[in-house]
Write a protein that holds these residues in place. Sequence first.
Motif: not given
Length: 506
Positions: A82-98, A204-214
Motif C-alpha cells: 500500500l505504501a508503494g502504491g501510494r508513493a507511485a501515485d504521488l511521486l511518479g509511477r515510472r520513477r518509483v518503478l525504476i 521504452l516506458v515514457p516519462a509521466a507528468d511528474g508529481r501529482r497533487s496530494g
Amino acid sequence: MNHRFFRGSPPAHRTANLPAPRPALRRGPVLAALAASQFAVMLATSIVNVALPQIRTGVGLSDTGTTWVVNAYGLAFGALLLAGGRAADLLGRRRVLIAGLALFAGASLAAGLAATPGVLIAARAAQGVGAAATAPAALALAMEHFPSGAGRGKALGVWGAVSGAGGAGGVLLGGVLTQAWGWPWIFHTVALGSALVLAAVAALVPAADGRRSGRFDLLGTTTVTLALTCLVWALTTARGAGWTDARVLAALGAAVALLAAFAVIELRRPDALIPPRLFTTGRVAAGNLLMALLGSVWIALFFFLPLYQQQVLGSGPLATGAGQLPLAAANMYGSTLAPRLSRRFGATATVTGALLTEAAGLLWLSRISSDGSYLADILGPSILVGLGLSIAFVQLTALAVEGVPPQDAGLAGALVNTTRQVGGAVGLAALATLAGSVTTRAALHEPHVEALTAGYRSAFTVSAAVLASTAVLALLLTRRTGPRTTADASRPTLPDTALDNARPRR
C-alpha cells in the motif's frame, strides 16, 4: 507580407521554436516492459521453493531460518504494498518503478552472494521492499496506457499470463538452476533479469507528468504497514509454532488493534491512504475480497504441489520444475482467453465459471495417492487449475481497478496485490496447519509417505471448498446494482485505434 491571409501554414518564424511532435506510443513494447516487471516479482516468490534444501545446507540455516528465506520476502512485500502504491501515485509511477527494480536487482545479487543466514534473510527482505514498489507502479502504468475497453482487456490478459507463468516458471527455473549450477544462481539470474527489465522500462516506458497533487498519509501508512507486518508475521510463524503460541496471539492482537486504529485515522484525514472514493465506483470492494480468497488457495497450491512431487513421488528438483510446465501453459492460454470470455458472457459468469473450474481441478488433486504418478495424479488437474486460476485472476484484477479515478490507479493496483498477498499468507498458514495436524494423526498408524499424502489431500480438499464458496460469492457480489451507462456498454467493443485517440496526451 501580411501573414494573416496565409492560413494554410504558419509563418516560418513561428514554427521554428515549436517542439517537434511526439512520436506515436508503441504500446506493445511498453506493455512487454511493464509485464516483465510483474514477471520478475512473481518469479522471486516461487523460485526458491525447490532449492530450499540446498540453500539450507549451503548457508547453514536452521529450520526456522529456512522458513524465513521464504517469509522475509513475503512479509516485506505484503506489508509495504500500500505504501508503494501510494508513493507511485504521488511521486511518479515510472520513477518509483525504476527505483523499485534497482533495489530488487541489487538485493537479488546480495542474496546470491550471501554466506551467512542473516545476510541472506536481510537480502530477501530487501527484495520484498523492491517488489512492493515495483508491482503497483507497473500495474498502474499499464492501466494508464491501456484505458478501459478492449485494449485494457488484452493488457490484463498479458498481465495474468506473466503472473501465472512467473509463479509456475519459478519452480521450473529454480529446479534447473539448482541442479545445473547451484542455488546462488537462482538469485544471480533474478538479478540479471531485473537489471534487463529496468533498462527496458527506462528505454521504452515514457516519462509521466511528474508529481501529482496530494500529501502522503504518513500516519495512516505507518499504522497499516505495522498492522500488516504483525498479521503476516503471526500467520507465517503459526505454521511452525502453532496457533496457541503466545507470540502468535500477541501479534494477531496487535494487528487487530492497529487495523482498528487505521480505520479511525482514515475517516479523519483529508489525504487518506485509502480514500473512500476508491470504493464508490465499479466493483473494487468485490474484486479485492474475491482476490483475497483466490490468493489463499493460489499461494498454497505452489507450496503443496512441489512438496507432493518431491516427498511422495520422489521427483528431483528438475523433474519437479518441469512438472509445472503444463500448468504454466494452461495459465497463459487462460489469460489470453479471459478478455474474450468476459466480453461474450460478462464479468459475473466468467469469474464464477473460472473459480468453479479451478475448484474442480483442486478436488481432482484431493484424490492423490502415495503410490501415484505424475501422469495419473497431477497432469490433468494441473491443466484445469491453470485455466481457472488465470481467468479468475485476470477478471478479478479488472474488477479491482474498475472505475478507479486516475490519480488512485497506483493505490488500486497496490490494494489488489495486498489482498492477494495477505489472503495467501492467511490461506497458507491455515492450510499448512491443517495438513500438518492431519499428517501427525495419520503417522500414528500409517507409514510416513501415506501420512504426508493424507495431509496434502486435506489441503487440496479444503482449497476446493474455499473456491466453490468463492464462486457463490462472486455470483452475488459482482452483479451490477444499477443500469449500465452508455459509456459502460460501449467499453468492451471499443477498438484499439479509438483507445489511442481517446487517451489524454502528455
